[in-house]
Design an enzyme around this catalytic site. Structure first.
Site, mmCIF file in Angstrom:
data_model
loop_
_atom_site.group_PDB
_atom_site.id
_atom_site.type_symbol
_atom_site.label_atom_id
_atom_site.label_comp_id
_atom_site.label_asym_id
_atom_site.label_seq_id
_atom_site.Cartn_x
_atom_site.Cartn_y
_atom_site.Cartn_z
ATOM 1 N N LYS A 35 0.858 -1.187 0.000
ATOM 2 C CA LYS A 35 0.000 0.000 0.000
ATOM 3 C C LYS A 35 0.893 1.235 0.000
ATOM 4 O O LYS A 35 1.771 1.368 0.832
ATOM 5 C CB LYS A 35 -0.904 0.004 1.241
ATOM 6 N N ALA A 41 -0.570 1.578 -5.428
ATOM 7 C CA ALA A 41 -0.236 0.305 -4.789
ATOM 8 C C ALA A 41 0.463 -0.594 -5.793
ATOM 9 O O ALA A 41 0.369 -0.391 -7.004
ATOM 10 C CB ALA A 41 -1.504 -0.365 -4.271
ATOM 11 N N GLY A 64 -9.150 4.327 8.381
ATOM 12 C CA GLY A 64 -9.790 3.148 7.810
ATOM 13 C C GLY A 64 -9.464 2.880 6.352
ATOM 14 O O GLY A 64 -9.881 1.863 5.800
ATOM 15 N N ALA A 65 -8.712 3.761 5.712
ATOM 16 C CA ALA A 65 -8.428 3.582 4.287
ATOM 17 C C ALA A 65 -7.648 2.296 4.013
ATOM 18 O O ALA A 65 -7.977 1.549 3.090
ATOM 19 C CB ALA A 65 -7.674 4.786 3.744
ATOM 20 N N GLY A 66 -6.632 2.027 4.809
ATOM 21 C CA GLY A 66 -5.844 0.810 4.615
ATOM 22 C C GLY A 66 -6.655 -0.449 4.864
ATOM 23 O O GLY A 66 -6.512 -1.443 4.152
ATOM 24 N N ASP A 67 -7.535 -0.390 5.856
ATOM 25 C CA ASP A 67 -8.396 -1.542 6.149
ATOM 26 C C ASP A 67 -9.375 -1.801 5.005
ATOM 27 O O ASP A 67 -9.584 -2.952 4.609
ATOM 28 C CB ASP A 67 -9.161 -1.326 7.455
#
Length: 126
Positions: A35, A41, A64-67
């Site tokens: 990421k 990515a 929360g973007a990565g999740d």
């Protein structure tokens, strides 16, 4: 694996990205999705490397973007989608998430992701 840059280095025990990827693939990782936030990515596997640009959005809250990115990528792959399609959906999910305030408000389904991707034609980062 779904690491960010620092997590990749920690998992492999080396700072250089190429060395870290090589080490993790040699130790049995089949797919490594790095990421890169606003820079998009990358997916690394035995068959090579795939890079996709990020979607340009105005960031309101990165929580929360990565999740959302990770959950979307894994869901897509479990559904049998190829890496490139899964990565595009994951990038879209991460981008949509940062346009909303709060950790759960950015979650969405494939219809919303498809609409967002279609609306972004020609708007990827250079």
């Amino acid at each position: 694996m779904l690491p960010s840059g620092e997590e990749l280095s920690a998992a492999a025990g080396v700072a250089d990205e190429a060395e870290a990827i090589e080490s993790l693939l040699a130790r049995g990782a089949r797919e490594i999705v790095v990421k890169r936030g606003k820079a998009g990515a990358s997916v690394f596997s035995a068959s090579g490397r795939l890079d996709l640009e990020a979607f340009q959005v105005e960031e309101l809250d990165p929580t929360g973007a990565g999740d959302c990115f990770g959950a979307t990528y894994l869901t897509c792959r479990r559904k049998g989608m190829p890496m490139e399609q899964a990565l595009r959906y994951a990038n879209a999910a991460g981008a949509l998430t940062v346009t909303r305030r709060g950790p759960m408000e950015g979650t969405c389904g494939f219809a919303e992701l498809d609409s967002f991707i279609a609306s972004q034609e020609g708007k990827l980062t250079p």
